[in-house]
Enzyme design. Structure first.
Site, PDB file in Angstrom:
ATOM      1  NE  ARG A  22     -80.818 -43.409   2.799  1.00 29.38           N
ATOM      2  CZ  ARG A  22     -81.751 -42.525   2.418  1.00 29.38           C
ATOM      3  NH1 ARG A  22     -82.473 -42.750   1.332  1.00 29.38           N
ATOM      4  NH2 ARG A  22     -81.965 -41.437   3.118  1.00 29.38           N
ATOM      5  CG  ASP A  76     -91.394 -40.857   6.796  1.00 28.63           C
ATOM      6  OD1 ASP A  76     -91.363 -40.568   5.578  1.00 28.63           O
ATOM      7  OD2 ASP A  76     -90.551 -41.617   7.329  1.00 28.63           O
TER       8      ASP A  76
END
Ligand code: CP
Ligand code: NVA
Length: 310
Positions: free
Chosen positions: A111, A229
């Protein structure tokens, strides 16, 4: 000497062909059906000796836990590290890190703050690299999302998905998915927060059925699925400005009422109730967000199995 095979990286939905993506999702559905013990036929050979190293430059609940448990359910192991635990955090290069980790581990999930870090890691690793979110995309999330759509509404090909809000990393992976899985994607984003040009040009070149407006009602009209989102992604500092720009882009019951009968609502989580989505939509009967979160586990088992040679 035989040419060295390049590793099966999972960097972006756009980087793989439709057939491979279909194969991964079919395996994901089969793995979900099978439960905690992945059947031998779906497991990579020698999985009991394989270890995934995970590097996090940003926080994570779902990605961290679901990847770790995915490796365990496949029969292998995983190691989760924050980048500050590594010499990477004090200046060792991404390239050197990739080469060293390739000598110990069998896969790397990262990530990363910057997509460039992911690509640099993949350039220098001799083992598969998986994108666990960057500033530009979140492909594992959208594989789980497509799986969730299929579970609730059947085949996604030819159906309509509406994306409401920030044209961010998750939106870009949805754009890639629209091209590869053959569905219609209607994005409604404020003019200042539309997806970056590279992604818009890519869908155009692919002749994907992707449209962009700044009108949430138009985007949602008759859609089978409405997605949103957070308005402030990790690493963004202009929260107040963004919330102002996105104020008219919240998903509430009135907006959901414009979608098709039986439409579902998705959000990758974490969610901020009362901002991008109202409490009643997130907790209501159209919301499939908990299935969506669960499906990260199954989709990633299938992604890892593919990367590791199944
Ligand atoms: N959706 C998602 O990627 O969640 P985490 O940030 O908790 O991993
Ligand atoms: N767009 C969000 C997704 C979080 C899973 C972010 O990048 O923070």
């Amino acid at each position: 000497m035989a040419a060295q095979k390049s590793p099966r990286h999972f960097l972006d939905i756009s980087a793989l062909d439709s057939k491979t993506l279909r194969r991964i999702l079919d395996a994901a559905h089969a793995m979900k059906k099978a439960g905690k013990r992945v059947p031998a036929a779906l497991r990579p050979k020698g999985i009991e000796n394989l270890v995934l190293v995970m590097i996090f430059e940003k926080p994570s609940t779902r990605t961290r836990v679901s990847f770790d448990i995915a490796m365990r359910q496949l029969g292998g192991g995983a190691l989760s590290l924050n980048h500050t635990d590594l010499q990477l955090g004090r200046g060792e290069s991404v390239a050197d890190t990739a080469r060293v980790l390739s000598r110990y581990a069998d896969g790397i999930m990262i990530r990363a703050n910057s997509h460039e870090t992911l690509l640099e890691l993949a350039r220098h690793a001799t083992i598969p690299v998986v994108n666990g979110l960057t500033d530009k995309s979140h492909p594992c999330q959208v594989m789980a999302d497509v799986m969730t759509f299929e579970e609730h509404l059947g085949a996604i090909k030819g159906r309509t998905v509406a994306w409401i809000g920030d044209g961010n990393n998750v939106a870009i992976s949805w754009m890639h998915a629209a091209a590869r899985f053959g569905f219609s994607l209607r994005l409604a984003c404020p003019d200042q927060l539309k997806p970056e040009d590279e992604a818009l040009e890519w869908v155009k070149a692919q002749k994907a059925d992707v449209s962009l407006s700044n009108d949430p009602e138009k985007a949602v009209k008759g859609a089978d699925c409405v997605v949103t989102d957070t308005w402030v992604s990790m690493g963004q500092s202009d929260a107040a400005k963004r919330k102002k720009m996105l104020a008219a882009f919240g998903v509430d019951a009135k907006l959901m009422g414009k979608a098709a009968k039986g439409a579902i609502f998705m959000h990758c989580l974490p969610a901020y109730r009362g901002l991008e989505v109202s409490e009643d939509v997130l907790e209501g009967p159209q919301s499939v967000v908990w299935d969506e979160a669960e499906n990260r586990l199954h989709a990633q088992k299938a992604i890892l199995a593919w990367c590791l040679g199944a």
